[in-house]
Design a protein around this motif. Structure first.
Motif, PDB file in Angstrom:
ATOM      1  N   ILE A   1      -0.526 -39.901  -9.120  1.00 60.73           N
ATOM      2  CA  ILE A   1      -0.599 -41.222  -8.478  1.00 60.73           C
ATOM      3  C   ILE A   1      -0.606 -41.066  -6.967  1.00 60.73           C
ATOM      4  O   ILE A   1      -1.369 -41.756  -6.262  1.00 60.73           O
ATOM      5  N   ASN A   2       0.210 -40.152  -6.436  1.00 60.47           N
ATOM      6  CA  ASN A   2       0.208 -39.919  -4.994  1.00 60.47           C
ATOM      7  C   ASN A   2      -1.165 -39.447  -4.521  1.00 60.47           C
ATOM      8  O   ASN A   2      -1.641 -39.847  -3.448  1.00 60.47           O
ATOM      9  N   LYS A   3      -1.801 -38.594  -5.332  1.00 65.78           N
ATOM     10  CA  LYS A   3      -3.131 -38.102  -4.973  1.00 65.78           C
ATOM     11  C   LYS A   3      -4.143 -39.235  -4.961  1.00 65.78           C
ATOM     12  O   LYS A   3      -4.995 -39.320  -4.065  1.00 65.78           O
ATOM     13  N   LEU A   4      -4.046 -40.109  -5.950  1.00 67.28           N
ATOM     14  CA  LEU A   4      -4.943 -41.258  -5.993  1.00 67.28           C
ATOM     15  C   LEU A   4      -4.746 -42.148  -4.772  1.00 67.28           C
ATOM     16  O   LEU A   4      -5.723 -42.641  -4.179  1.00 67.28           O
ATOM     17  N   GLU A   5      -3.490 -42.357  -4.399  1.00 64.31           N
ATOM     18  CA  GLU A   5      -3.209 -43.195  -3.230  1.00 64.31           C
ATOM     19  C   GLU A   5      -3.768 -42.557  -1.961  1.00 64.31           C
ATOM     20  O   GLU A   5      -4.284 -43.258  -1.079  1.00 64.31           O
ATOM     21  N   GLU A   6      -3.690 -41.238  -1.868  1.00 63.15           N
ATOM     22  CA  GLU A   6      -4.272 -40.539  -0.714  1.00 63.15           C
ATOM     23  C   GLU A   6      -5.778 -40.743  -0.657  1.00 63.15           C
ATOM     24  O   GLU A   6      -6.347 -40.990   0.417  1.00 63.15           O
ATOM     25  N   ARG A   7      -6.425 -40.627  -1.817  1.00 60.83           N
ATOM     26  CA  ARG A   7      -7.882 -40.816  -1.862  1.00 60.83           C
ATOM     27  C   ARG A   7      -8.255 -42.245  -1.501  1.00 60.83           C
ATOM     28  O   ARG A   7      -9.242 -42.487  -0.790  1.00 60.83           O
ATOM     29  N   GLN A   8      -7.477 -43.212  -2.000  1.00 58.10           N
ATOM     30  CA  GLN A   8      -7.750 -44.604  -1.680  1.00 58.10           C
ATOM     31  C   GLN A   8      -7.582 -44.871  -0.194  1.00 58.10           C
ATOM     32  O   GLN A   8      -8.390 -45.565   0.423  1.00 58.10           O
ATOM     33  N   ALA A   9      -6.520 -44.293   0.395  1.00 59.95           N
ATOM     34  CA  ALA A   9      -6.292 -44.462   1.825  1.00 59.95           C
ATOM     35  C   ALA A   9      -7.430 -43.858   2.641  1.00 59.95           C
ATOM     36  O   ALA A   9      -7.879 -44.438   3.640  1.00 59.95           O
ATOM     37  N   ALA A  10      -7.911 -42.697   2.220  1.00 58.44           N
ATOM     38  CA  ALA A  10      -9.021 -42.046   2.923  1.00 58.44           C
ATOM     39  C   ALA A  10     -10.289 -42.885   2.817  1.00 58.44           C
ATOM     40  O   ALA A  10     -11.038 -43.022   3.800  1.00 58.44           O
ATOM     41  N   ALA A  11     -10.522 -43.459   1.630  1.00 56.87           N
ATOM     42  CA  ALA A  11     -11.707 -44.297   1.440  1.00 56.87           C
ATOM     43  C   ALA A  11     -11.611 -45.562   2.288  1.00 56.87           C
ATOM     44  O   ALA A  11     -12.605 -45.997   2.890  1.00 56.87           O
ATOM     45  N   GLU A  12     -10.421 -46.147   2.366  1.00 63.60           N
ATOM     46  CA  GLU A  12     -10.234 -47.341   3.183  1.00 63.60           C
ATOM     47  C   GLU A  12     -10.427 -47.029   4.664  1.00 63.60           C
ATOM     48  O   GLU A  12     -11.030 -47.822   5.397  1.00 63.60           O
ATOM     49  N   ALA A  13      -9.932 -45.873   5.094  1.00 58.77           N
ATOM     50  CA  ALA A  13     -10.098 -45.478   6.494  1.00 58.77           C
ATOM     51  C   ALA A  13     -11.573 -45.274   6.831  1.00 58.77           C
ATOM     52  O   ALA A  13     -12.038 -45.668   7.906  1.00 58.77           O
ATOM     53  N   GLN A  14     -12.308 -44.672   5.911  1.00 52.58           N
ATOM     54  CA  GLN A  14     -13.731 -44.465   6.131  1.00 52.58           C
ATOM     55  C   GLN A  14     -14.473 -45.793   6.177  1.00 52.58           C
ATOM     56  O   GLN A  14     -15.374 -45.993   7.000  1.00 52.58           O
ATOM     57  N   ASN A  15     -14.075 -46.715   5.311  1.00 47.06           N
ATOM     58  CA  ASN A  15     -14.686 -48.041   5.318  1.00 47.06           C
ATOM     59  C   ASN A  15     -14.390 -48.765   6.627  1.00 47.06           C
ATOM     60  O   ASN A  15     -15.267 -49.434   7.186  1.00 47.06           O
ATOM     61  N   ASP A  16     -13.169 -48.600   7.143  1.00 46.98           N
ATOM     62  CA  ASP A  16     -12.818 -49.221   8.420  1.00 46.98           C
ATOM     63  C   ASP A  16     -13.652 -48.644   9.555  1.00 46.98           C
ATOM     64  O   ASP A  16     -14.081 -49.374  10.461  1.00 46.98           O
ATOM     65  N   LYS A  17     -13.882 -47.339   9.528  1.00 46.43           N
ATOM     66  CA  LYS A  17     -14.735 -46.727  10.551  1.00 46.43           C
ATOM     67  C   LYS A  17     -16.120 -47.354  10.549  1.00 46.43           C
ATOM     68  O   LYS A  17     -16.715 -47.625  11.602  1.00 46.43           O
ATOM     69  N   GLN A  18     -16.653 -47.597   9.345  1.00 48.51           N
ATOM     70  CA  GLN A  18     -17.974 -48.192   9.235  1.00 48.51           C
ATOM     71  C   GLN A  18     -17.970 -49.626   9.750  1.00 48.51           C
ATOM     72  O   GLN A  18     -18.916 -50.063  10.415  1.00 48.51           O
ATOM     73  N   LEU A  19     -16.898 -50.357   9.468  1.00 48.75           N
ATOM     74  CA  LEU A  19     -16.781 -51.732   9.963  1.00 48.75           C
ATOM     75  C   LEU A  19     -16.754 -51.753  11.485  1.00 48.75           C
ATOM     76  O   LEU A  19     -17.395 -52.609  12.113  1.00 48.75           O
ATOM     77  N   VAL A  20     -16.021 -50.816  12.081  1.00 50.85           N
ATOM     78  CA  VAL A  20     -15.964 -50.743  13.544  1.00 50.85           C
ATOM     79  C   VAL A  20     -17.341 -50.424  14.117  1.00 50.85           C
ATOM     80  O   VAL A  20     -17.791 -51.056  15.081  1.00 50.85           O
ATOM     81  N   ALA A  21     -18.016 -49.459  13.520  1.00 49.73           N
ATOM     82  CA  ALA A  21     -19.340 -49.066  14.018  1.00 49.73           C
ATOM     83  C   ALA A  21     -20.334 -50.218  13.899  1.00 49.73           C
ATOM     84  O   ALA A  21     -21.133 -50.467  14.818  1.00 49.73           O
ATOM     85  N   THR A  22     -20.298 -50.928  12.793  1.00 46.43           N
ATOM     86  CA  THR A  22     -21.242 -52.023  12.550  1.00 46.43           C
ATOM     87  C   THR A  22     -21.020 -53.187  13.508  1.00 46.43           C
ATOM     88  O   THR A  22     -21.977 -53.854  13.929  1.00 46.43           O
ATOM     89  N   ASN A  23     -19.758 -53.437  13.856  1.00 47.76           N
ATOM     90  CA  ASN A  23     -19.420 -54.612  14.671  1.00 47.76           C
ATOM     91  C   ASN A  23     -18.994 -54.240  16.083  1.00 47.76           C
ATOM     92  O   ASN A  23     -18.324 -55.031  16.757  1.00 47.76           O
ATOM     93  N   ALA A  24     -19.395 -53.069  16.546  1.00 51.85           N
ATOM     94  CA  ALA A  24     -18.903 -52.539  17.823  1.00 51.85           C
ATOM     95  C   ALA A  24     -19.163 -53.484  19.002  1.00 51.85           C
ATOM     96  O   ALA A  24     -18.290 -53.671  19.862  1.00 51.85           O
ATOM     97  N   LYS A  25     -20.337 -54.067  19.068  1.00 50.97           N
ATOM     98  CA  LYS A  25     -20.676 -54.937  20.196  1.00 50.97           C
ATOM     99  C   LYS A  25     -19.710 -56.105  20.292  1.00 50.97           C
ATOM    100  O   LYS A  25     -19.175 -56.407  21.367  1.00 50.97           O
ATOM    101  N   GLU A  26     -19.467 -56.777  19.158  1.00 52.49           N
ATOM    102  CA  GLU A  26     -18.576 -57.936  19.157  1.00 52.49           C
ATOM    103  C   GLU A  26     -17.126 -57.526  19.367  1.00 52.49           C
ATOM    104  O   GLU A  26     -16.340 -58.282  19.930  1.00 52.49           O
ATOM    105  N   ILE A  27     -16.757 -56.337  18.928  1.00 48.70           N
ATOM    106  CA  ILE A  27     -15.378 -55.879  19.086  1.00 48.70           C
ATOM    107  C   ILE A  27     -15.065 -55.532  20.535  1.00 48.70           C
ATOM    108  O   ILE A  27     -14.070 -55.993  21.107  1.00 48.70           O
ATOM    109  N   PHE A  28     -15.920 -54.734  21.152  1.00 47.27           N
ATOM    110  CA  PHE A  28     -15.605 -54.158  22.452  1.00 47.27           C
ATOM    111  C   PHE A  28     -16.210 -54.901  23.638  1.00 47.27           C
ATOM    112  O   PHE A  28     -15.680 -54.815  24.749  1.00 47.27           O
ATOM    113  N   GLU A  29     -17.296 -55.632  23.418  1.00 48.97           N
ATOM    114  CA  GLU A  29     -18.026 -56.240  24.543  1.00 48.97           C
ATOM    115  C   GLU A  29     -18.499 -57.642  24.166  1.00 48.97           C
ATOM    116  O   GLU A  29     -19.690 -57.946  24.277  1.00 48.97           O
TER     117      GLU A  29
END
Length: 246
Positions: A52-80
């Motif tokens: 279960i701990n391993k699954l939670e680690e994988r889920q956290a990594a997937a969520e972090a990667q998804n967040d990176k994509q969200l930041v990249a996609t919306n960078a203009k509105e986020i930063f400028e």
């Protein structure tokens, strides 16, 4: 629970989903399989915890990667976005963007942490996104802050933002008027602007951005290319900033 247990078994056995096709088993095979799993887990309960701990680690990594994509996609509105206040070092090498609410207790707690971070580091660009989600008083305070920026400028906004973050009590027109007067600002002009479309447009844009970023609570931070959802103490924020610099 069944889905979690099944996922844990997959992780534990390192088998693909089709390899544990219970529908292909006879009732006797299912019973034997179930008993074998139960016996093994009773003798080795730590295996399930580890899975279960391993699954939670994988889920956290997937969520972090998804967040990176969200930041990249919306960078203009986020930063400028052209309307959010920019503080810290405008030429800094790392930008921190905070979605905040003046009624949020964790935003108030994070306020001192962020203030220390900016003062200790000196190379961080800081952007504030007014994101009032905790009721009418939150929106009243946010509208007031945005009106101050639009009517009186960035320096006045910086002072009022600090005042609102450290304020204890209810946000009312009377309390906001006292804040304005303490900073020698024209409360009548500010109250007029608060209800105009220029202020509504800022809040509307922030709400839409937060929706695209899957942000539903405060505080929420974008730090460089990553996201931090919720409050974090100063050392954790410093580490994230250091990681952004590589």
């Amino acid at each position: 629970m069944k889905r979690t247990l099944f996922a844990a078994l997959l992780a534990m056995t390192a088998l693909p989903a089709h390899a544990l096709d219970l529908s292909a088993m006879t009732e006797a095979e299912k019973a034997a399989f179930g008993q074998a799993v139960k016996d093994y887990l009773m003798e080795n309960p730590q295996v399930l915890v580890e899975a279960i701990n391993k699954l939670e680690e994988r889920q956290a990594a997937a969520e972090a990667q998804n967040d990176k994509q969200l930041v990249a996609t919306n960078a203009k509105e986020i930063f400028e976005d052209g309307h959010s206040w920019v503080g810290g070092n405008p030429e800094g090498d790392v930008t921190i963007v905070e979605f905040m609410d003046y009624r949020c207790s964790y935003c108030k707690k994070a306020y001192s942490e962020v203030d220390q971070l900016l003062k200790k580091d000196g190379k961080i660009r800081f952007v504030v996104k007014e994101f009032p989600i905790l009721g009418p008083q939150s929106e009243l305070a946010a509208r007031f802050a945005v009106a101050v920026q639009q009517v009186a400028g960035d320096a006045a906004y910086a002072q009022i933002h600090d005042d609102l973050m450290t304020f204890r009590g209810d946000f009312t027109l009377e309390s906001l008027k006292r804040l304005a007067e303490s900073r020698k600002l024209d409360s009548d002009a500010l109250f007029k602007r608060m209800n105009e479309e220029e202020v509504s447009n800022v809040l509307r844009a922030n709400y839409k951005l937060a929706e695209r970023m899957n942000i539903s609570g405060t505080p929420a931070f974008v730090i460089g290319g990553d996201m931090l959802r919720g409050y974090a103490p100063l050392p954790q924020m410093q580490k994230i900033v250091a990681d952004q610099r590589g």
